[in-house]
Design a protein around this motif. Structure first.
Motif, PDB file in Angstrom:
ATOM      1  N   ASP A 180      18.482  33.699 104.157  1.00  0.00           N
ATOM      2  CA  ASP A 180      17.791  34.144 102.944  1.00  0.00           C
ATOM      3  C   ASP A 180      17.101  35.493 103.152  1.00  0.00           C
ATOM      4  OD1 ASP A 180      18.604  31.926 101.593  1.00  0.00           O
ATOM      5  OD2 ASP A 180      16.741  30.800 101.890  1.00  0.00           O
ATOM      6  N   GLY A 181      16.532  35.705 104.335  1.00  0.00           N
ATOM      7  CA  GLY A 181      15.867  36.981 104.618  1.00  0.00           C
ATOM      8  C   GLY A 181      16.862  38.138 104.587  1.00  0.00           C
ATOM      9  N   ASP A 182      18.039  37.898 105.177  1.00  0.00           N
ATOM     10  CA  ASP A 182      19.088  38.937 105.146  1.00  0.00           C
ATOM     11  C   ASP A 182      19.445  39.270 103.698  1.00  0.00           C
ATOM     12  OD1 ASP A 182      19.352  38.874 107.943  1.00  0.00           O
ATOM     13  OD2 ASP A 182      20.774  37.197 107.821  1.00  0.00           O
ATOM     14  N   MET A 183      19.547  38.225 102.881  1.00  0.00           N
ATOM     15  CA  MET A 183      19.975  38.454 101.494  1.00  0.00           C
ATOM     16  C   MET A 183      18.906  39.210 100.711  1.00  0.00           C
ATOM     17  SD  MET A 183      22.997  37.418 101.556  1.00  0.00           S
ATOM     18  CE  MET A 183      23.513  37.526  99.845  1.00  0.00           C
ATOM     19  N   GLU A 184      17.633  38.948 101.041  1.00  0.00           N
ATOM     20  CA  GLU A 184      16.582  39.678 100.332  1.00  0.00           C
ATOM     21  C   GLU A 184      16.628  41.165 100.686  1.00  0.00           C
ATOM     22  OE1 GLU A 184      12.623  38.126 100.625  1.00  0.00           O
ATOM     23  OE2 GLU A 184      11.827  39.834  99.517  1.00  0.00           O
ATOM     24  N   GLU A 185      16.861  41.435 101.964  1.00  0.00           N
ATOM     25  CA  GLU A 185      16.981  42.840 102.399  1.00  0.00           C
ATOM     26  C   GLU A 185      18.191  43.493 101.719  1.00  0.00           C
ATOM     27  OE1 GLU A 185      17.079  43.228 106.658  1.00  0.00           O
ATOM     28  OE2 GLU A 185      17.803  45.290 106.529  1.00  0.00           O
ATOM     29  N   LEU A 186      19.246  42.710 101.617  1.00  0.00           N
ATOM     30  CA  LEU A 186      20.482  43.217 101.001  1.00  0.00           C
ATOM     31  C   LEU A 186      20.276  43.544  99.522  1.00  0.00           C
ATOM     32  CD1 LEU A 186      23.477  43.761 101.536  1.00  0.00           C
ATOM     33  CD2 LEU A 186      23.918  41.351 101.071  1.00  0.00           C
ATOM     34  N   GLU A 187      19.494  42.705  98.841  1.00  0.00           N
ATOM     35  CA  GLU A 187      19.238  42.939  97.410  1.00  0.00           C
ATOM     36  C   GLU A 187      18.693  44.340  97.161  1.00  0.00           C
ATOM     37  OE1 GLU A 187      18.018  38.426  96.060  1.00  0.00           O
ATOM     38  OE2 GLU A 187      16.604  40.037  95.687  1.00  0.00           O
ATOM     39  N   CYS A 188      17.868  44.803  98.072  1.00  0.00           N
ATOM     40  CA  CYS A 188      17.233  46.112  97.886  1.00  0.00           C
ATOM     41  C   CYS A 188      18.091  47.244  98.448  1.00  0.00           C
ATOM     42  CB  CYS A 188      15.882  46.149  98.598  1.00  0.00           C
ATOM     43  SG  CYS A 188      14.806  44.831  98.097  1.00  0.00           S
ATOM     44  N   SER A 189      19.137  46.922  99.150  1.00  0.00           N
ATOM     45  CA  SER A 189      19.921  47.945  99.844  1.00  0.00           C
ATOM     46  C   SER A 189      21.214  48.287  99.131  1.00  0.00           C
ATOM     47  CB  SER A 189      20.289  47.452 101.257  1.00  0.00           C
ATOM     48  OG  SER A 189      19.175  46.960 101.916  1.00  0.00           O
ATOM     49  N   ILE A 190      21.708  47.349  98.343  1.00  0.00           N
ATOM     50  CA  ILE A 190      23.051  47.531  97.794  1.00  0.00           C
ATOM     51  C   ILE A 190      23.010  48.237  96.441  1.00  0.00           C
ATOM     52  CG2 ILE A 190      23.274  45.306  96.567  1.00  0.00           C
ATOM     53  CD1 ILE A 190      26.113  45.176  97.963  1.00  0.00           C
ATOM     54  N   ALA A 191      21.887  48.180  95.759  1.00  0.00           N
ATOM     55  CA  ALA A 191      21.752  48.871  94.472  1.00  0.00           C
ATOM     56  C   ALA A 191      20.468  49.668  94.552  1.00  0.00           C
ATOM     57  CB  ALA A 191      21.702  47.863  93.333  1.00  0.00           C
ATOM     58  N   ARG A 192      20.551  50.900  95.041  1.00  0.00           N
ATOM     59  CA  ARG A 192      19.315  51.607  95.423  1.00  0.00           C
ATOM     60  C   ARG A 192      18.981  52.798  94.551  1.00  0.00           C
ATOM     61  NH1 ARG A 192      19.876  55.919  99.049  1.00  0.00           N
ATOM     62  NH2 ARG A 192      22.031  56.497  99.387  1.00  0.00           N
ATOM     63  N   SER A 193      19.673  52.930  93.423  1.00  0.00           N
ATOM     64  CA  SER A 193      19.284  53.995  92.493  1.00  0.00           C
ATOM     65  C   SER A 193      19.717  53.604  91.095  1.00  0.00           C
ATOM     66  CB  SER A 193      19.935  55.331  92.868  1.00  0.00           C
ATOM     67  OG  SER A 193      21.267  55.394  92.392  1.00  0.00           O
ATOM     68  N   GLN A 194      19.349  54.429  90.130  1.00  0.00           N
ATOM     69  CA  GLN A 194      19.846  54.230  88.774  1.00  0.00           C
ATOM     70  C   GLN A 194      21.352  54.461  88.759  1.00  0.00           C
ATOM     71  OE1 GLN A 194      17.296  57.160  86.981  1.00  0.00           O
ATOM     72  NE2 GLN A 194      15.939  55.580  86.187  1.00  0.00           N
ATOM     73  N   GLY A 195      21.989  53.916  87.733  1.00  0.00           N
ATOM     74  CA  GLY A 195      23.422  54.132  87.572  1.00  0.00           C
ATOM     75  C   GLY A 195      24.196  52.829  87.561  1.00  0.00           C
ATOM     76  N   HIS A 196      25.498  52.963  87.382  1.00  0.00           N
ATOM     77  CA  HIS A 196      26.370  51.778  87.345  1.00  0.00           C
ATOM     78  C   HIS A 196      26.976  51.522  88.722  1.00  0.00           C
ATOM     79  CE1 HIS A 196      29.993  54.314  87.298  1.00  0.00           C
ATOM     80  NE2 HIS A 196      29.533  54.968  86.250  1.00  0.00           N
ATOM     81  N   CYS A 197      27.693  50.408  88.854  1.00  0.00           N
ATOM     82  CA  CYS A 197      28.295  50.034  90.137  1.00  0.00           C
ATOM     83  C   CYS A 197      29.113  51.199  90.688  1.00  0.00           C
ATOM     84  CB  CYS A 197      29.190  48.817  89.966  1.00  0.00           C
ATOM     85  SG  CYS A 197      28.281  47.317  89.568  1.00  0.00           S
ATOM     86  N   MET A 198      29.026  51.407  91.994  1.00  0.00           N
ATOM     87  CA  MET A 198      29.553  52.659  92.561  1.00  0.00           C
ATOM     88  C   MET A 198      30.849  52.493  93.333  1.00  0.00           C
ATOM     89  SD  MET A 198      27.763  51.068  94.779  1.00  0.00           S
ATOM     90  CE  MET A 198      26.085  51.069  95.374  1.00  0.00           C
TER      91      MET A 198
END
Ligand code: FES
Length: 561
Positions: A177-195
């Protein structure tokens, strides 16, 4: 006053309501010198807190306004329904046509001489294009742009694509769960659509290839200064278009669709774009069919090395030269005379584009594959067609004969794939039905069924999956989609039984249920007719009028004859 402005019908007469309308425009404190005889430029904005991919379009609209004012127009920003892919249930696709009607009617009903369309998340650019095509007032698209590349513990990540892969590791107990929380903030890190080259990126690319954007508009990240430069330039160009056109019906010709499909295939772009292009074509009376996609796929090489099939992300695509470089490489396969909103043909527009050496966008002499990323399948399971994204599939599974395992619903499918004792092997064919426009309802992205845990435990990385659903453009795997007609309305997918053999033969473009002749018809005849999911409201309108996937899933009454 100039005589050619549509808005004159609202403001330029001696009747009471012209006076009253002018006075409400003046309520902003604008002088008559500013408002009189100036083109009114609508800025059709899909910014919404309920659509995170489009939230920044409020800032993009300000850049458009700068360009409108500078060119002597009067900008009028207005909201329309915004469809956020992540939030809407049962699926944003249920509401694409509703949004397109909102766009069409708000353009038509208002004193707009030209309109700038601001979209981003998957369904928003398709719905904007559909609505603007029907209204047929000069229109120009400004895509919102992708997010910056994700980063996680030194790895570069693409939203959707890598998210799914890492979530499978979480399902398998390799991330916590800790890894996933870190991932939540790392994979979508700016405005915009899926990259990745998902549906949003695909539709931005397609808007540019159709000629509905200024050059170089598709790929710049949402936060890049050049995104705002394009927006300002588009506002300026819209002022010129108010008097001179072109209208969408002059840009969206069969040649424009040829160019868009070529770009789609060369990019290994989203299967969803096929449905959207069919729907947009229907709005301008262009007779586009799946046969066009198949024919162009056979001639268009795969040039773009982007996830989900390749290695790079939209940010890399932008720095490599973006859609203009891809289109320039494809020029021998395009229709260069197609008109664009710049006022120039695509060929003239591309002639001025400079390229530089880079690894992301291949040229015709060095393709990733010799033909395009999407194939059209037919057979007794898909009389009107089905799609497979071969660029994201496992080559070893493209010719397969396996035992069908049938799921009647998404819930049943999820329960089985998460059951560690689920009886499935690597040659099985997972079948999900009742996931099409009527069956789900709304034609959701359920087609990329998660890999069964029992297969993952054996190290199996892919299995054939077939359905009448769609899948996210960010997804990957050997997944057959958009089977038409869908099971819910009596398509042959409804006749498949667990234990039947299904043959997938992509080289011959076949999808076959291997049962004796007459079996499908006999089984369908015994099947009780299902009850509709909606009996009132918009849902009923949708069910009464939505067409099947091979026709673009538009409402029958919205097409232009
Ligand atoms: Fe909006 Fe992916 S969720 S583009």
């Amino acid at each position: 006053m100039a005589s050619s402005l549509r808005s004159q019908g609202w403001f330029d007469s001696r009747e009471y309501y012209s006076f009253a309308r002018r006075s409400t425009l003046r309520a902003q404190g604008l002088t008559r010198a500013i408002t009189e005889g100036k083109p009114v430029i609508g800025i059709c904005n899909t910014a919404s807190d309920l659509n995170p991919c489009n939230r920044h379009l409020t800032q993009v609209a300000e850049a458009v306004k700068r360009g409108v004012w500078a060119a002597g127009g009067v900008p009028c920003e207005f909201p329309v329904i915004s469809l956020g892919e992540m939030f809407l249930k049962p699926t944003a696709m249920l509401y694409r046509n509703l949004m397109s009607m909102d766009v069409e009617e708000m353009i038509r009903a208002n004193p707009i001489d030209a309109v700038v369309l601001l979209g981003g998340c998957d369904k928003t650019i398709p719905a904007l294009l559909m609505g603007a095509a029907s209204a047929d007032v000069p229109a120009i698209v400004v895509p919102g742009g992708p997010m910056l590349s994700g980063t996680f513990r030194g790895q570069t990540l693409g939203s959707g694509t890598d998210g799914r892969k890492l979530f499978d590791l979480y399902r398998a107990g390799q991330l916590n769960d800790g890894d996933m929380e870190e991932l939540e903030c790392s994979i979508a890190r700016s405005q915009g659509h899926c990259m990745v080259m998902g549906t949003a990126s695909s539709m931005a690319l397609i808007a540019e290839a159709l000629g509905m954007t200024l050059p170089d508009a598709a790929a710049w990240p949402a936060v890049d200064a050049r995104r705002f430069t394009i927006a300002e330039q588009s506002g300026t160009r819209a002022v010129q278009m108010a008097r001179q056109g072109p209208k969408p019906s002059e840009v969206l010709t069969i040649h424009a669709f040829h160019n868009a499909i070529t770009a789609l295939m060369a990019a290994g772009a989203s299967t969803n774009a096929v449905v959207h292009l069919l729907a947009i074509a229907g709005r301008v009376g262009v007779d586009l069919t799946l046969d066009h996609f198949e024919a162009i796929s056979n001639l268009s090489p795969l040039l773009l090395d982007l996830k989900p099939h390749g290695q790079y992300l939209m940010e890399d695509f932008a720095y490599a030269g973006g859609a203009a470089t891809l289109l320039q490489h494809l020029l021998p396969l395009l229709q260069p005379d197609a008109l664009t909103v710049s006022g120039h043909s695509l060929g003239v527009q591309l002639a001025g584009h400079r390229t530089h050496p880079q690894p992301v966008i291949r040229d015709l002499n060095h393709p990733l594959d010799t033909n395009g990323g999407i194939k059209v399948l037919r057979g007794n399971l898909a009389p009107h067609g089905a799609l497979i994204k071969t660029s994201a599939a496992s080559p070893s599974l493209l010719t397969t004969r396996g035992r069908a395992i049938v799921f009647e619903s998404k819930d049943e499918m999820l329960a089985k794939v998460n059951d560690e004792s689920f009886d499935v092997d690597a040659s099985s064919v997972l079948v999900l039905r009742n996931a099409g426009p009527h069956g789900a309802p709304g034609f959701p992205e359920w087609g990329h069924m998660p890999l069964p845990k029992s297969l993952m435990a054996k190290g199996v990385a892919d299995v054939v999956r077939i359905s009448d659903a769609r899948m996210s453009g960010t997804s990957f795997g050997t997944v057959v989609l958009h089977i038409s007609p869908e099971a819910w309305i009596g398509g042959p997918l409804a006749a498949v039984e667990t234990g039947d053999e299904i043959e997938l033969h992509v080289p011959e473009r076949r999808l076959t249920l291997a049962v004796p002749a007459g079996t499908i018809e006999q089984r369908l005849a015994k099947r009780p007719a299902p009850q509709p999911h909606y009996t009132r409201g918009y849902g009923k309108l949708f069910l009464d009028h939505v067409e099947q996937a091979h026709l673009g899933c538009d409402f029958d009454f919205l097409k232009r004859n």
